[in-house]
Design a protein around this motif. Structure first.
Motif, PDB file in Angstrom:
ATOM      1  N   CYS A 143       0.917  -1.401  -0.171  1.00  0.00           N
ATOM      2  CA  CYS A 143      -0.023   0.024   0.138  1.00  0.00           C
ATOM      3  C   CYS A 143       0.837   1.222  -0.092  1.00  0.00           C
ATOM      4  CB  CYS A 143      -0.782  -0.082   1.151  1.00  0.00           C
ATOM      5  SG  CYS A 143      -0.199  -0.190   2.666  1.00  0.00           S
ATOM      6  N   GLN A 157       5.927  -9.030   2.907  1.00  0.00           N
ATOM      7  CA  GLN A 157       5.499  -8.808   1.740  1.00  0.00           C
ATOM      8  C   GLN A 157       6.811  -8.892   0.659  1.00  0.00           C
ATOM      9  OE1 GLN A 157       4.051  -4.880   3.024  1.00  0.00           O
ATOM     10  NE2 GLN A 157       2.120  -5.479   2.696  1.00  0.00           N
ATOM     11  N   ALA A 189     -12.929  -7.689   5.578  1.00  0.00           N
ATOM     12  CA  ALA A 189     -12.668  -8.691   6.578  1.00  0.00           C
ATOM     13  C   ALA A 189     -11.390  -9.300   6.189  1.00  0.00           C
ATOM     14  CB  ALA A 189     -14.040  -9.686   6.956  1.00  0.00           C
ATOM     15  N   GLY A 190     -10.548  -8.741   5.882  1.00  0.00           N
ATOM     16  CA  GLY A 190      -9.288  -9.150   5.562  1.00  0.00           C
ATOM     17  C   GLY A 190      -8.212  -8.944   6.784  1.00  0.00           C
ATOM     18  N   MET A 249      -5.936  -6.471   7.182  1.00  0.00           N
ATOM     19  CA  MET A 249      -6.058  -5.161   7.815  1.00  0.00           C
ATOM     20  C   MET A 249      -7.214  -5.215   8.892  1.00  0.00           C
ATOM     21  SD  MET A 249      -3.377  -3.593   7.017  1.00  0.00           S
ATOM     22  CE  MET A 249      -2.472  -4.980   7.205  1.00  0.00           C
ATOM     23  N   SER A 250      -8.142  -5.633   8.198  1.00  0.00           N
ATOM     24  CA  SER A 250      -9.447  -5.281   9.074  1.00  0.00           C
ATOM     25  C   SER A 250      -9.208  -5.979  10.366  1.00  0.00           C
ATOM     26  CB  SER A 250     -10.812  -5.853   8.424  1.00  0.00           C
ATOM     27  OG  SER A 250     -11.077  -5.198   7.340  1.00  0.00           O
ATOM     28  N   ASN A 296     -18.226 -11.023   1.195  1.00  0.00           N
ATOM     29  CA  ASN A 296     -18.593 -12.330   1.494  1.00  0.00           C
ATOM     30  C   ASN A 296     -18.830 -12.321   3.033  1.00  0.00           C
ATOM     31  OD1 ASN A 296     -18.089 -14.998   2.525  1.00  0.00           O
ATOM     32  ND2 ASN A 296     -16.386 -15.297   1.384  1.00  0.00           N
ATOM     33  N   ARG A 329     -16.815 -14.753   5.691  1.00  0.00           N
ATOM     34  CA  ARG A 329     -15.604 -14.265   6.001  1.00  0.00           C
ATOM     35  C   ARG A 329     -15.846 -13.367   7.070  1.00  0.00           C
ATOM     36  NH1 ARG A 329     -11.030 -12.049   1.827  1.00  0.00           N
ATOM     37  NH2 ARG A 329      -9.353 -12.011   3.523  1.00  0.00           N
ATOM     38  N   LEU A 331     -22.063  -6.278   2.270  1.00  0.00           N
ATOM     39  CA  LEU A 331     -21.636  -4.978   1.768  1.00  0.00           C
ATOM     40  C   LEU A 331     -22.776  -4.148   1.194  1.00  0.00           C
ATOM     41  CD1 LEU A 331     -19.033  -3.482   1.428  1.00  0.00           C
ATOM     42  CD2 LEU A 331     -18.460  -4.352  -0.628  1.00  0.00           C
ATOM     43  N   THR A 368     -10.583  -2.518   2.368  1.00  0.00           N
ATOM     44  CA  THR A 368     -10.989  -3.714   1.318  1.00  0.00           C
ATOM     45  C   THR A 368      -9.857  -3.419   0.203  1.00  0.00           C
ATOM     46  OG1 THR A 368     -12.120  -2.762  -0.418  1.00  0.00           O
ATOM     47  CG2 THR A 368     -13.146  -3.443   1.679  1.00  0.00           C
ATOM     48  N   ALA A 369      -9.661  -4.515  -0.499  1.00  0.00           N
ATOM     49  CA  ALA A 369      -8.642  -4.546  -1.461  1.00  0.00           C
ATOM     50  C   ALA A 369      -9.500  -4.209  -2.824  1.00  0.00           C
ATOM     51  CB  ALA A 369      -8.112  -5.916  -1.654  1.00  0.00           C
ATOM     52  N   SER A 370     -10.693  -3.542  -2.812  1.00  0.00           N
ATOM     53  CA  SER A 370     -11.043  -3.021  -4.003  1.00  0.00           C
ATOM     54  C   SER A 370     -10.519  -2.177  -4.795  1.00  0.00           C
ATOM     55  CB  SER A 370     -12.568  -2.162  -3.558  1.00  0.00           C
ATOM     56  OG  SER A 370     -13.163  -1.658  -4.673  1.00  0.00           O
ATOM     57  N   ILE A 417      -7.955   2.949   4.919  1.00  0.00           N
ATOM     58  CA  ILE A 417      -6.573   2.601   4.601  1.00  0.00           C
ATOM     59  C   ILE A 417      -6.243   1.797   3.461  1.00  0.00           C
ATOM     60  CG2 ILE A 417      -6.054   2.659   7.096  1.00  0.00           C
ATOM     61  CD1 ILE A 417      -6.218  -0.256   7.324  1.00  0.00           C
ATOM     62  N   VAL A 432      -5.348   0.920  -0.353  1.00  0.00           N
ATOM     63  CA  VAL A 432      -4.726   1.593  -1.412  1.00  0.00           C
ATOM     64  C   VAL A 432      -4.599   0.558  -2.646  1.00  0.00           C
ATOM     65  CG1 VAL A 432      -2.367   2.399  -2.193  1.00  0.00           C
ATOM     66  CG2 VAL A 432      -3.233   2.749   0.089  1.00  0.00           C
ATOM     67  N   PRO A 433      -5.532   0.780  -3.648  1.00  0.00           N
ATOM     68  CA  PRO A 433      -6.278   2.102  -4.062  1.00  0.00           C
ATOM     69  C   PRO A 433      -7.240   2.311  -2.896  1.00  0.00           C
ATOM     70  CG  PRO A 433      -6.133   0.686  -5.812  1.00  0.00           C
ATOM     71  CD  PRO A 433      -5.583  -0.203  -4.810  1.00  0.00           C
TER      72      PRO A 433
END
Ligand SMILES: NC(=O)c1ccc[n+]([C@@H]2O[C@H](COP(=O)([O-])OP(=O)(O)OC[C@H]3O[C@@H](n4cnc5c(N)ncnc54)[C@H](OP(=O)(O)O)[C@@H]3O)[C@@H](O)[C@H]2O)c1
Length: 436
Positions: free
Chosen positions: A50, A120, A199-200, A202-203, A224, A227, A245, A262-264, A288, A290-291
């Motif tokens: 990010c 990473q 809900a990944g 980072m969350s 989802n 998750r 969502l 989210t990773a949207s 938080i 990125v994008p």
């Protein structure tokens, strides 16, 4: 051949540029393939997080290599070269090696010493190997950088209690709510109506930190829902209301503090959307992703305060003084690791000479063995032949051991080249083409 890195990070580019150059995991293979099309790029690897996008490559010619990577980045970002170039940095050879080791150690992170970057870098190494875009040089550099990162964390206190992007996001919320209420410092989040979107990983970290700051109840939204339910299950002492969502608008209307992670690839909350939501509370968004998950135009909303990853700088700098001191200690460890890598690379210079010496001696061994065996005739059993063969191999290996170790050992370039020349001359290793 040289190692180069070209990239951009939170130090050189704002989030609106960084998000154009965020390469999601599923596009890394294709990007590596596209980079390999440039004939000057021999090995290549991509670090996309990010806060940074960095492309490490082994190139034939540093200037051509760097231009090729910049061309790739310009095409990928769809920005004009003139727009993008001022945000790009590039380093070559020693500086590139040192940079990766510092990155891996968390010394170049927004939050000094944060741990996520090490995994990473490990992922970057795995993806390079899986896609066969890295070879002996980058693989060695990457694994040595991972070791440097681990060493810094185990031998210094840099990683101890290090805040992460998620904990900084929670602190930013505390700070802003405090400031709004005329309070200095970090206030409890007990009274906030908290919504977490995503809900990944980072969350999960966000919820952990929210809990430690007094939050005992929150709404968790995810595309989802299963998750989200799974994640909530890991926090049995928190009251977590999981929703899909699709219920975003209603959930926002009931919240006072919204975190999005989210990773949207595109923002899904913008001014037009929130203008249609009846808000029951003063609202703060902390994004938080990125994008970014939240469009920049939300900043024009009269009653909403919105923050993104670049705004985390404010809380991070409050915590950095102590870490800066440890960072100095960590930097010297990282420099030692750089020397080890560069010495290993320099030792590769000896490989062609060692290989030639070995193959010439092997030829002599085979010829002489053949002569001796034919003199012995059929009296020599197969087992005896094997013993003699092993004996000759053993003698050659023993004789070669000391000179080969010496040629590979750490020394100045001049010293190694002088030794290589002597070996080439004494054993007549220089081929006719080279002599002419
Ligand atoms: N990892 C880090 O160190 C780090 C640090 C700071 C910021 N970030 C940023 O935080 C964000 C989340 O990272 P992460 O590591 O938590 O990712 P992650 O573990 O892969 O989780 C991805 C999350 O995004 C959701 N998602 C993916 N595509 C979506 C879409 N099109 N619309 C709505 N939701 C979508 C997923 O929902 P489903 O479960 O439904 O798929 C999941 O909740 C990213 O933007 C990342 O750049 C990451």
């Amino acid at each position: 051949m040289q190692i180069v890195v070209v990239g951009l990070s939170h130090r050189t580019a704002p989030v609106e540029v960084r998000e154009k150059l965020s390469i999601p995991d599923q596009s890394i293979s294709e990007s590596l393939k596209n980079l390999r099309i440039y004939s000057d790029i021999l090995e290549v690897s991509i670090l996309s997080t990010c806060n940074r996008l960095e492309i490490y490559a082994l190139v034939r010619d540093k200037n051509i290599g760097i231009s090729s990577i910049k061309e790739f980045l310009t095409d990928y970002s769809r920005l004009n070269f003139e727009e993008l170039n001022p945000h790009l940095f590039d380093f070559r050879q020693e500086e590139a090696v040192l940079h990766l080791m510092k990155v891996s150690a968390g010394l170049d992170s927004l939050v000094l010493g944060e741990g996520q970057i090490l995994s990473q870098v490990k992922k970057m190494m795995r993806l390079g190997q899986e896609n066969q875009s890295t070879g002996p040089i980058l693989n060695r550099l990457l694994s040595q950088s991972v070791s440097a990162g681990k060493k810094v964390r185990s031998e210094t206190n840099l990683g101890t209690g290090a805040v992460s992007i998620s904990s900084a996001a929670v602190e930013l919320a505390q700070l802003k709510i405090g400031q709004e209420n005329g309070l200095d410092g970090l206030v409890s989040l007990k009274l906030e109506k908290v919504l977490v979107v995503g809900a990944g990983r980072m969350s999960r970290l966000l919820i952990t930190h929210l809990k430690s700051k007094g939050c005992h109840k929150l709404t968790l939204l995810n595309r989802n829902i299963d998750r989200a339910v799974n994640l909530a299950g890991d926090f049995p002492d928190l009251e977590i209301n999981c929703k899909s969502l699709n219920e975003l608008d209603e959930s926002i209307s009931l919240s006072s503090l919204v975190f999005t992670s989210t990773a949207s690839e595109k923002p899904f909350i913008d001014l037009a959307r929130v203008e249609n939501i009846s808000l029951n509370n003063k609202l703060k968004f902390i994004d938080i992703g990125v994008p970014r998950n939240i469009s920049n135009d939300i900043k024009h909303h009269a009653f909403i305060k919105s923050f993104d990853v670049d705004d985390l700088e404010e809380v991070v700098s409050r915590n950095q003084e102590f870490r800066q001191k440890i960072a100095k200690e960590a930097e010297s460890l990282v420099k030692d690791e750089r020397i080890i890598f560069l010495e290993w690379w320099a030792s590769l210079e000896a490989v062609p000479v060692i290989n030639k010496l070995r193959s010439d001696l092997e030829l002599i061994r085979k010829e002489e063995l053949q002569k001796a065996l034919s003199r012995m005739g059929p009296d020599f059993s197969a087992r005896e032949r094997k013993v003699v063969e092993a004996l000759t191999k053993g003698i050659i290996n023993k004789i070669l051991h000391t000179p080969v170790t010496k040629l590979r050992s750490p020394q100045s370039r001049e010293e190694r080249q002088a030794s290589l020349k002597i070996v080439e001359k004494l054993f007549s290793l220089i081929d006719d083409e080279k002599k002419n």
